[in-house]
Design a protein around this motif. Structure first.
Motif, PDB file in Angstrom:
ATOM      1  N   UNK A  95      13.082 -11.671  24.170  1.00  0.00           N
ATOM      2  CA  UNK A  95      13.727 -13.004  24.485  1.00  0.00           C
ATOM      3  C   UNK A  95      12.770 -13.421  25.754  1.00  0.00           C
ATOM      4  N   UNK A  96      12.104 -14.082  25.514  1.00  0.00           N
ATOM      5  CA  UNK A  96      11.266 -14.901  26.666  1.00  0.00           C
ATOM      6  C   UNK A  96      11.886 -16.188  27.189  1.00  0.00           C
ATOM      7  N   UNK A  97      11.818 -15.821  28.661  1.00  0.00           N
ATOM      8  CA  UNK A  97      12.229 -17.063  29.300  1.00  0.00           C
ATOM      9  C   UNK A  97      11.424 -17.561  30.293  1.00  0.00           C
ATOM     10  N   UNK A  98      11.117 -18.866  30.173  1.00  0.00           N
ATOM     11  CA  UNK A  98       9.922 -19.121  31.144  1.00  0.00           C
ATOM     12  C   UNK A  98      10.521 -19.413  32.572  1.00  0.00           C
ATOM     13  N   UNK A  99       9.536 -20.151  33.374  1.00  0.00           N
ATOM     14  CA  UNK A  99       9.849 -20.174  35.059  1.00  0.00           C
ATOM     15  C   UNK A  99      11.032 -21.066  34.946  1.00  0.00           C
ATOM     16  N   UNK A 100      11.238 -21.928  34.151  1.00  0.00           N
ATOM     17  CA  UNK A 100      12.425 -22.907  34.354  1.00  0.00           C
ATOM     18  C   UNK A 100      13.448 -22.329  33.702  1.00  0.00           C
ATOM     19  N   UNK A 101      13.651 -21.246  33.469  1.00  0.00           N
ATOM     20  CA  UNK A 101      14.941 -20.499  32.853  1.00  0.00           C
ATOM     21  C   UNK A 101      15.105 -21.102  31.262  1.00  0.00           C
ATOM     22  N   UNK A 102      14.228 -21.485  30.541  1.00  0.00           N
ATOM     23  CA  UNK A 102      14.250 -21.850  29.120  1.00  0.00           C
ATOM     24  C   UNK A 102      14.115 -20.624  28.438  1.00  0.00           C
ATOM     25  N   UNK A 103      15.012 -20.297  27.470  1.00  0.00           N
ATOM     26  CA  UNK A 103      14.746 -19.322  26.575  1.00  0.00           C
ATOM     27  C   UNK A 103      14.397 -19.767  25.291  1.00  0.00           C
ATOM     28  N   UNK A 104      13.283 -19.049  24.720  1.00  0.00           N
ATOM     29  CA  UNK A 104      12.773 -19.228  23.369  1.00  0.00           C
ATOM     30  C   UNK A 104      13.850 -19.112  22.393  1.00  0.00           C
ATOM     31  N   UNK A 105      14.217 -20.233  21.743  1.00  0.00           N
ATOM     32  CA  UNK A 105      15.634 -20.211  21.063  1.00  0.00           C
ATOM     33  C   UNK A 105      15.402 -20.440  19.476  1.00  0.00           C
ATOM     34  N   UNK A 106      14.399 -19.985  18.723  1.00  0.00           N
ATOM     35  CA  UNK A 106      14.311 -19.872  17.463  1.00  0.00           C
ATOM     36  C   UNK A 106      13.503 -18.736  17.018  1.00  0.00           C
TER      37      UNK A 106
END
Lengths: 749, 158
Positions: free
Chosen positions: A660-671
């Motif tokens: 589950x990858x979360x970018x520096x802004x806290x956005x999770x890859x959701x698909x």
């Protein structure tokens, strides 16, 4: 009438293969559709929410924010107090809607309309004025406390505890060698195929909830507590549930907002998560262990010390409190090591909340101890399994009290190891891999051993009714949702009652039908729920014998029962159906029995072996997955094997693909384009064996549980196989192709 | 051209029965089918990755979450409810016989894709099955029993 131990076909398949299954989104109830406005920031304050345009959208009935719904709550979900001691925790109960969103996707408003399309339109028209706040998205950064997820807690540390046993200083002083160890599991997403959903209908003071859950009775308790509705006025119905893996045993903000909206509007409200919404509803794992082990040159493990760090995400969910408290207890695993010091720390971060996931703390503990064993084997140039054998708890030490007080009930790990090595062809496979590598193929063999704690109590409910037609209704507090335990339970009852299995219907998951219940999780169902109905069956049968004796004008001692016939010593017989009918015609009518069975944990174990092959590009594939398990008595080998297959596939996912990858802004890859759930192409060939002479648990069924085994041990076995192939150390899951490729290059140079 | 909010007439044959419905042009085929009561077709991912929504459109398998209902106008649709002909189809039997389902949520899409695969390739090898089915995700079974079921069904001649 022998059913136990046979691969009996699943008793409720027909509706599933025919398309007549009914998951929560398939329930035909006239209801408003709900959708959520979600925070685009990992941490923010809401200055204002303007939903006037949204309300003007065709088909929209209402929009509510936290200010509208949160005051309705008399409490809010906290940790699962059956298993988690709240005294150990700092937390803030969750609200229906966030007023200070704490992760990207945290719901801040609920939009209600007549269909999902108008709701989607209106969500876009809700204007939220956010003031972005500093966020901390990495658990290592959370420890520095520079940015706080909860100002009111004054710390990001939700839990910190030392787990100490023996004399750690002495152990390290007296060691021949001290070896550093690391083990890291990245964040996962359980991602059952059915996204979660809920339909709530509040009417005349009563609340009915159709809910994709594993724990309907706990849900009733939670909603009663949160909304102040008498629990007798709440009915929670669990329809068919399309997988859960532990992730559907927690209450989300969305669930609370849907129930609150239904109460506020006096109308039925439904919400079904999209895949993206499902993916932010429940994340899993994400833990690291850094420490060192003390060993003797002969391979004896004398001490383990280190720091365990666990990510909680933005909220303390119902189930995540289990992990930091159980992982350390299970770190010693099946080994005799006595001197241990682990500091377990769990921190909040501005990321989607974390829940338990298949294995819940045993996969983490097993990964740590098996990484330790494999690392020590390398450092001492010993064979992997020889080192483990050296350290395994001996049969004459059973029941064995582990350093933290857990009592391993039954087993003979050493002789099992010999049996498993033979069955899995360990030596042969090792030789094969070496030969293939000499020929230039990059293949590897990896093994790992696990000891699991399963079949958690404190109790489970079971009821058996024989009606006037001789039909058998079994009511269980267990909540099967794919495992097939309904079939296992029917087998146990059919065998006990010596009736055809087609006479039996197994019922679960409705708080108005099932008197009480804990649910299905932690590989507990066939053991504790199965045993409860087994005992209830025998009680019903005793009464039937008394009725038969009355019919035969005999003493009950003169009547025996077998395969549907009650027989007097003199040869006269009455049939099952006749006795059932008489039981409702004469004195003392009725044939029912209910049992609330108390029970405690049991410890299955096993050895699994993975065969991997790596392409020149670094892409690894698990070609074959072999398992040998002592799970106690096996009720249905086909169902048990199916659990091994499914768990192993998730183990392959964890070891190689899922992150589950979360970018520096806290956005999770959701698909599924960003989170790689394995497909058929990635699936290995599975071979599954069960111990020939299993060690049974104390439960009446003699079972120990198998639902989580392969995901508990699989990642450790697969990572070891990659190491065998590449000749480099990997201390984490997953191992993506780029890391393998880099290791291959490093090795060449 | 269709104005915003306007509906369009769609005529389709679903499992042999004709339907004529007025639908919004943006309505997805999967929602159209489910709203008519064909709830055997599931929504698993919304992005045509998982295949839970697989149906046959004029004999070809499609992921109905990525097809508009209006695109089905004048066409024939077969859903999981329509392959059995009053009894279970050999694929449905084989899935049950081989423990090829657990939670059952992916099962309708899985069976529909397998149905389509066997029509195109009546005697697939294991590798061909994996290749033809990798657009359908199952989180429970680990797939081996699904491959077995499809193989077994391929040997049943109606």
């Amino acid at each position: 009438m022998n059913y136990v131990g046979k691969p009996v076909k699943r008793i409720n398949d027909k509706k599933f293969v025919a398309g007549k299954s009914q998951y929560v989104d398939d329930i035909q109830v006239s209801a408003l559709h709900a959708g959520f406005v979600r925070s685009p920031y990992a941490h923010a304050r809401i200055r204002s929410i303007d939903f006037s345009d949204a309300l003007k959208t065709k088909g929209i009935v209402a929009v509510f924010t936290g200010k509208d719904l949160n005051p309705m709550l008399k409490g809010g979900p906290g940790p699962w107090v059956t298993y988690i001691d709240t005294k150990d925790w700092r937390y803030v109960p969750r609200n229906a809607l966030a007023e200070e969103p704490r992760y990207v996707g945290d719901p801040v408003a609920i939009v209600l309309g007549i269909d999902r399309y108008s709701v989607a339109d209106a969500i876009d028209k809700v204007n939220v004025d956010y003031e972005e706040l500093p966020a901390v998205t990495k658990m290592e950064d959370a420890l520095s406390e520079k940015v706080l997820v909860y100002k009111e807690l004054g710390t990001n540390v939700g839990y910190r505890k030392n787990f100490t046993s023996g004399n750690i200083e002495e152990a390290f002083k007296g060691a021949d060698k001290v070896i550093p160890v690391e083990a890291f599991n990245t964040r996962l997403i359980p991602s059952p195929m059915e996204p979660r959903g809920i339909v709530a209908r509040y009417e005349g003071g009563s609340l009915t909830v159709w809910y994709s859950t594993q724990i309907p009775h706990f849900a009733r308790e939670e909603f009663s507590k949160d909304f102040g509705i008498p629990s007798s006025r709440i009915r929670v119905i669990m329809p068919d549930v399309g997988g859960a893996f532990g992730s559907k045993a927690h209450f989300t903000s969305e669930d609370l907002a849907v129930v609150a909206s239904s109460i506020k509007l006096g109308r039925a409200v439904r919400w079904t998560a999209t895949r993206s919404e499902e993916m932010i509803s429940s994340n899993a794992r994400h833990n690291s262990f850094k420490g060192e082990v003390a060993v003797k040159n002969d391979g004896t493990l004398v001490g383990i010390r280190g720091d365990l760090l666990i990510d909680l995400g933005a909220y303390l969910t119902y189930t995540e409190g289990l992990q930091p408290a159980i992982i350390p207890l299970m770190v010693p695993g099946p080994y005799r090591v006595k001197n241990i010091h682990i500091t377990s720390t769990a921190v909040y971060t501005n990321t989607p909340p974390i829940t338990m996931y298949r294995g819940a703390s045993r996969p983490e503990a097993t990964f740590i101890i098996e990484r330790i064993m494999s690392t020590v084997a390398d450092e001492l140039h010993m064979d992997d399994l020889e080192l483990r054998e050296k350290n395994l708890v001996r049969a004459d030490e059973m029941p064995y009290k582990n350093p933290f007080g857990l009592t391993y009930d039954t087993g003979d790990y050493l002789s099992f190891m010999r049996e498993a090595k033979e069955k899995l062809k360990y030596q042969e496979m090792k030789r094969w891999a070496e030969e293939e590598r000499r020929k230039g193929r990059l293949v590897g063999i990896g093994t790992a051993f696990y000891l699991e704690i399963s079949a958690f109590g404190p109790w489970e409910y079971g009821e058996v009714r024989v009606d006037e037609m001789g039909g058998v209704t079994v009511i269980t507090g267990g909540t099967p949702h794919g495992q097939g335990t309904d079939t296992g339970i029917a087998q146990v009852v059919a065998e006990e009652l010596q009736v055809d299995i087609s006479k039996i219907n197994v019922v679960w998951g409705d708080t108005q039908v099932v008197a009480s219940g804990m649910g299905t999780y932690g590989s507990r169902t066939i053991s504790i729920a199965g045993s409860a109905v087994k005992i209830a069956s025998s009680q019903v049968l005793e009464k039937m014998k008394r009725v038969a004796a009355r019919m035969l004008k005999a003493d009950v001692e003169e009547v025996s029962y077998s395969s549907g016939e009650f027989t007097h010593r003199d040869g006269r017989k009455v049939s099952w159906d006749d006795v059932a009918r008489e039981a409702y015609a004469g004195k003392d009518p009725g044939l029912y029995s209910s049992v609330t069975l108390e029970g405690d944990v049991t410890f299955p174990y096993g050895l699994h072996l993975a065969v991997v092959e790596i392409e020149d590009t670094g892409i690894a594939k698990v070609k074959e997955y072999r398992a040998c398990d002592d799970i106690g008595k096996v009720i249905n080998p086909a169902l048990a094997e199916a659990q091994i297959h499914g768990g192993a596939m998730q183990g392959v996912g964890q070891a190689l693909y899922e992150e589950a990858k979360i970018d520096e802004n806290g956005q999770l890859g959701v698909s599924y384009a960003e989170y790689f759930v394995p497909t058929m192409v990635e699936s290995p060939t599975y071979v599954s064996y069960f111990a020939e002479n299993p060690f049974q648990s104390k439960y009446a069924t003699g079972t120990k549980g198998v639902g989580e085994a392969a995901l508990i041990v699989g990642p450790a076995a697969i990572v070891r196989a990659i190491e065998d192939a590449v000749g480099k150390r990997f201390n984490k899951t997953p191992i993506p192709p780029e890391e393998i490729y880099k290791a291959m290059l490093d090795r060449k140079s | 051209m269709v104005n915003p909010g306007e509906k369009v007439k769609v005529r389709v044959k679903i499992n042999g029965v004709e339907y004529e419905e007025n639908v919004s042009p943006r309505k997805l085929l999967v929602h159209f089918l489910r709203d008519l009561g064909f709830t055997g077709t599931k929504v698993g991912c919304d992005t045509s990755t998982c295949g839970a929504c697989t149906v046959l459109l004029n004999g070809k398998s499609v992921k109905s979450c990525t097809v508009l209902a209006v695109q089905a106008d004048g066409k024939e649709i077969i859903t999981i409810e329509g392959i059995g002909d009053g009894k279970l189809h050999p694929l449905q039997e084989a899935f049950s016989d081989n423990f090829a389902l657990q939670c059952g949520f992916c099962t309708p899409g899985m069976i529909m894709q397998a149905y389509s695969l066997l029509k195109e390739n009546p005697t697939p090898s294991d590798e061909e099955i994996k290749d033809g089915m990798h657009g359908n995700i199952c989180r429970c079974t680990g797939y081996q029993n699904i491959v077995k079921a499809i193989k077994e069904a391929s040997k049943v001649r109606p």
